[in-house]
Design an enzyme around this catalytic site. Structure first.
Site, PDB file in Angstrom:
ATOM      1  N   HIS A   1       0.979  -1.466   0.240  1.00  0.00           N
ATOM      2  CA  HIS A   1      -0.183   0.491   0.481  1.00  0.00           C
ATOM      3  C   HIS A   1       1.003   1.321  -0.015  1.00  0.00           C
ATOM      4  CE1 HIS A   1      -3.412  -2.729   1.895  1.00  0.00           C
ATOM      5  NE2 HIS A   1      -3.390  -2.833   0.158  1.00  0.00           N
TER       6      HIS A   1
ATOM      7  N   CYS B   1       3.191  13.657 -13.149  1.00  0.00           N
ATOM      8  CA  CYS B   1       4.973  12.358 -14.130  1.00  0.00           C
ATOM      9  C   CYS B   1       4.421  11.107 -13.318  1.00  0.00           C
ATOM     10  CB  CYS B   1       5.276  13.284 -14.425  1.00  0.00           C
ATOM     11  SG  CYS B   1       6.527  13.579 -13.251  1.00  0.00           S
TER      12      CYS B   1
ATOM     13  N   CYS C   1       5.450  19.200  -8.038  1.00  0.00           N
ATOM     14  CA  CYS C   1       7.063  18.442  -9.380  1.00  0.00           C
ATOM     15  C   CYS C   1       7.926  19.903  -9.631  1.00  0.00           C
ATOM     16  CB  CYS C   1       5.758  17.919  -9.941  1.00  0.00           C
ATOM     17  SG  CYS C   1       6.935  16.896 -10.824  1.00  0.00           S
TER      18      CYS C   1
ATOM     19  N   GLY D   1      -1.356  -9.624  12.320  1.00  0.00           N
ATOM     20  CA  GLY D   1      -2.300  -8.519  12.784  1.00  0.00           C
ATOM     21  C   GLY D   1      -2.844  -7.881  11.369  1.00  0.00           C
TER      22      GLY D   1
ATOM     23  N   SER E   1      -7.007  -7.184   9.240  1.00  0.00           N
ATOM     24  CA  SER E   1      -8.293  -8.066   9.495  1.00  0.00           C
ATOM     25  C   SER E   1      -8.771  -9.306   8.589  1.00  0.00           C
ATOM     26  CB  SER E   1      -8.963  -7.017   9.638  1.00  0.00           C
ATOM     27  OG  SER E   1      -8.658  -6.614   8.466  1.00  0.00           O
TER      28      SER E   1
ATOM     29  N   ASN F   1      -3.357 -13.020  16.012  1.00  0.00           N
ATOM     30  CA  ASN F   1      -3.959 -11.913  15.945  1.00  0.00           C
ATOM     31  C   ASN F   1      -4.110 -12.041  17.671  1.00  0.00           C
ATOM     32  OD1 ASN F   1      -6.391 -10.266  15.217  1.00  0.00           O
ATOM     33  ND2 ASN F   1      -5.546 -10.588  13.190  1.00  0.00           N
ATOM     34  N   PRO F   2      -5.325 -11.284  17.589  1.00  0.00           N
ATOM     35  CA  PRO F   2      -6.131 -11.257  19.262  1.00  0.00           C
ATOM     36  C   PRO F   2      -7.565 -11.764  18.840  1.00  0.00           C
ATOM     37  CG  PRO F   2      -4.839  -9.083  18.756  1.00  0.00           C
ATOM     38  CD  PRO F   2      -4.621  -9.945  17.625  1.00  0.00           C
TER      39      PRO F   2
HETATM   40  P1  OAD Z   1      -7.244  -3.611  10.489  1.00  0.00           P
HETATM   41  O1  OAD Z   1      -7.526  -2.486  11.236  1.00  0.00           O
HETATM   42  O2  OAD Z   1      -8.582  -3.499   9.363  1.00  0.00           O
HETATM   43  O3  OAD Z   1      -7.008  -4.338  11.202  1.00  0.00           O
HETATM   44  C1  OAD Z   1      -6.437  -4.873  12.152  1.00  0.00           C
HETATM   45  C2  OAD Z   1      -6.036  -6.145  12.722  1.00  0.00           C
HETATM   46  O4  OAD Z   1      -4.766  -5.776  13.980  1.00  0.00           O
HETATM   47  C3  OAD Z   1      -7.169  -7.012  13.032  1.00  0.00           C
HETATM   48  O5  OAD Z   1      -7.397  -8.246  12.963  1.00  0.00           O
HETATM   49  C4  OAD Z   1      -6.847  -6.466  14.851  1.00  0.00           C
HETATM   50  O6  OAD Z   1      -7.549  -7.580  15.545  1.00  0.00           O
HETATM   51  C5  OAD Z   1      -5.335  -7.078  14.971  1.00  0.00           C
HETATM   52  N1  OAD Z   1      -4.451  -6.658  16.311  1.00  0.00           N
HETATM   53  C6  OAD Z   1      -5.258  -5.873  17.457  1.00  0.00           C
HETATM   54  N2  OAD Z   1      -4.066  -5.269  17.802  1.00  0.00           N
HETATM   55  C7  OAD Z   1      -2.823  -6.399  17.192  1.00  0.00           C
HETATM   56  C8  OAD Z   1      -1.915  -6.456  18.023  1.00  0.00           C
HETATM   57  N3  OAD Z   1      -1.680  -6.096  19.199  1.00  0.00           N
HETATM   58  N4  OAD Z   1      -1.203  -7.782  17.625  1.00  0.00           N
HETATM   59  C9  OAD Z   1      -2.116  -7.953  16.958  1.00  0.00           C
HETATM   60  N5  OAD Z   1      -2.708  -8.039  15.738  1.00  0.00           N
HETATM   61  C10 OAD Z   1      -3.942  -7.164  15.988  1.00  0.00           C
HETATM   62  O7  OAD Z   1      -6.150  -3.214   9.489  1.00  0.00           O
HETATM   63  P2  OAD Z   1      -5.480  -3.951   8.479  1.00  0.00           P
HETATM   64  O8  OAD Z   1      -6.002  -5.534   8.125  1.00  0.00           O
HETATM   65  O9  OAD Z   1      -3.675  -3.864   8.527  1.00  0.00           O
HETATM   66  O10 OAD Z   1      -5.581  -0.195   3.013  1.00  0.00           O
HETATM   67  O11 OAD Z   1      -5.972  -3.171   7.249  1.00  0.00           O
HETATM   68  C11 OAD Z   1      -5.795  -3.576   5.998  1.00  0.00           C
HETATM   69  C12 OAD Z   1      -5.957  -2.323   5.131  1.00  0.00           C
HETATM   70  O12 OAD Z   1      -6.990  -1.432   5.061  1.00  0.00           O
HETATM   71  C13 OAD Z   1      -4.694  -1.140   5.416  1.00  0.00           C
HETATM   72  O13 OAD Z   1      -4.028  -1.417   4.823  1.00  0.00           O
HETATM   73  C14 OAD Z   1      -5.303   0.508   4.346  1.00  0.00           C
HETATM   74  C15 OAD Z   1      -6.740  -0.276   4.706  1.00  0.00           C
HETATM   75  O14 OAD Z   1      -7.968  -0.063   4.039  1.00  0.00           O
HETATM   76  C16 OAD Z   1      -5.092   0.864   3.151  1.00  0.00           C
HETATM   77  O15 OAD Z   1      -4.395   2.605   2.827  1.00  0.00           O
HETATM   78  C17 OAD Z   1      -5.172   1.137   1.406  1.00  0.00           C
END
Ligand code: OAD
Length: 243
Positions: free
Chosen positions: A122, A133, A150, A190, A192, A216-217
């Site tokens: 991302h 550009c 730019c 970590g 979702s 993941n929790p």
């Molecule tokens: P999310 O916010 O969707 O999910 C975060 C995950 O981390 C959840 O499943 C939580 O249960 C888990 N979590 C929370 N605390 C934790 C810990 N201490 N250790 C391990 N896991 C933990 O974030 P992403 O899955 O990264 O995209 O979201 C995916 C994408 O959605 C992001 O990259 C972003 C967003 O839209 C863009 O910006 C393009």
């Protein structure tokens, strides 16, 4: 070493046995550094939903507003440090040189910790890109009151992140898929698992016969694919797995 987390011993055996390892991380790995995750995050920024600001349409209509939002995010990230989860992945790469870290995070904390082979699906929040550009300006981390332009084109620069509805950086997903197909083990940390195409690496690993560990929790839509589910914070679990 005994641990309170079920499955740690089996997970260590999978790591020991694996030749090629791919790790997929999401916002959860940075949570213990103090970075809020996306879907747990509550609250608005100056009355706006951050998800509504992270779009090309928002930047087109209200560039100064989106620029200020990213100033705010860079500012918040500038004091944040990698946590023991990031550090454990650096050790894993040293142990297993045939290693790819695929991250959805834009915070650059993996590189800050010392990870080398990182695919940023991302983009990242520190680089800027020309809206015309596409030229990239690296580590453009400062805060700006006005939107920088730019040098060649005089066009606005934008953060080099992937906004909602945009394509991933060219080649990033293809490389992540190839490495996942070739992997013996995918460790999903970590995330979702609801944002595609990143989450699709889980299915790809499963179909190509790689073992899967999820850290993941909480349960996620990818949990059913996992051979081992380690339930807890990655800042505690990863150091147990890779001491
Ligand atoms: P999310 O916010 O969707 O999910 C975060 C995950 O981390 C959840 O499943 C939580 O249960 C888990 N979590 C929370 N605390 C934790 C810990 N201490 N250790 C391990 N896991 C933990 O974030 P992403 O899955 O990264 O995209 O979201 C995916 C994408 O959605 C992001 O990259 C972003 C967003 O839209 C863009 O910006 C393009």
């Amino acid at each position: 070493m005994p641990s309170n987390f079920q499955g740690i011993e089996e997970a260590r055996s999978l790591i020991n046995a694996a030749g090629k390892i791919v790790v997929l991380t999401g916002a959860g790995i940075s949570k213990e550094s103090g970075v809020p995750t996306f879907r747990d995050a509550d609250g608005l920024w100056e009355g706006y939903d951050p998800m509504q600001l992270a779009t090309p349409e928002a930047f087109h209509r209200h560039p100064e507003l989106v620029w200020r939002f990213y100033n705010h995010r860079r500012n918040a990230l500038s004091t944040v440090k990698p946590n023991p989860g990031h550090d454990a992945l650096v050790r894993l790469e040293k142990l297993k040189p045939n290693f790819t870290l695929v991250t959805q995070n834009v915070d650059r904390l993996h590189q800050g910790a010392g990870s080398q082979n990182v695919i940023e699906l991302h983009g990242n929040i520190w680089d800027m890109r020309c809206t015309q550009c596409e030229k990239t300006f690296e580590k453009f981390g400062q805060l700006y009151d006005t939107i920088p332009q730019c040098e060649d084109e005089g066009a606005m620069l934008r953060p080099s992140v992937v906004w909602f509805g945009e394509m991933l950086p060219p080649g990033a997903m293809e490389k992540a898929q190839e490495d996942t197909i070739q992997s013996d083990l995918l460790i999903i940390v970590g995330t979702s698992g609801v944002v595609y195409p990143a989450a699709g690496l889980g299915q790809i690993a499963h179909q190509s016969g790689s073992k899967i560990i999820e850290i993941n929790p909480d349960d996620t839509p990818l949990s059913d694919l996992a051979d081992i589910e380690l339930r807890g914070p990655s800042g505690e679990i990863l150091p147990l797995l890779i001491p």
